[in-house]
Structure formats: C-alpha cells, structure tokens
Design a protein around this motif. Sequence first.
Motif: not given
Length: 137
Positions: A69-81
């Motif tokens: 649930p914490h990846r952007y649509r292109d697959g890169n990691l969403c590690m923090w706000f």
Amino acid sequence: MNRIQFLQHLKLDYPDAASAAPRRKFRGGFAVKTKIEPAGVDKRTVEIIFSRGLPEEPIVFVDGPADSPHRYRDGNLCMWFPYDPPEARWCRPDGPTALLGHIAAHLIKEEHYRQTGEWPGVEAPHRRSLPHTEWHE
C-alpha cells in the motif's frame, strides 16, 4: 552532500554500488544502484534516483515483489510523507547509509504487510497533490 560525496560515502559501506544513468523520465539528475538484504527479506537490487528538480526527495525503485500500500503507481517506494519534519524522513546530510536504512526498513514493513495484511508503523495520509510522481491510492 553533493553527488561526488554521496557516491564516495556510499562506496564505503556498499562497495558494489555503481553510478547509473537515471531513467529517461528523470533526466538531469543522477542514479545509483546497489544491493541490500534487509532482515527477513530476500536480497534486493535498489535503484536510487535524484532528479534535478527535487534533489532532496530520492525516488527509489526495488526489484522483487511490489504489492504494497506504500508504493507509487510507477512502483517507487513511498517511505515518508514529503512534508514530514526532517527527523521523520531522510535528508541529504544524513548520507547514503541512512537512506539505505530507510529503504531496508520499508522493505521489512512491506514483507510484514504481505504476510499479515497489516502495515506496521505510522502511515501518512494519501493525497494526489504531492510532488515528483503520481500519488498512490
């Protein structure tokens, strides 16, 4: 910390790290690739991209399972706000080892999520108005 210092510091702890050309979408910056093996997670190849427009917000791609649930649509990691205070996210002066620590921690959380369906730790709200790529839902 500039590009040359970042690469020199990275090579101290990750000798197999290599500079790479950023993906076409992120031209004008620089990228590095290395391998990490977080506790309880298979060895992964990590690509870190620093775009010219947002050098303080690295874009991180990792091979292997991407269901999270914490990846952007292109697959890169969403590690923090991106607007979190400095102590809650990575900042350039922290250096490459700290960034790879954030990446390892994120991959451990993803593995936990895949096994349990629950995300361990704090989660930021998800909105589309954030920079550098399409926000995930």
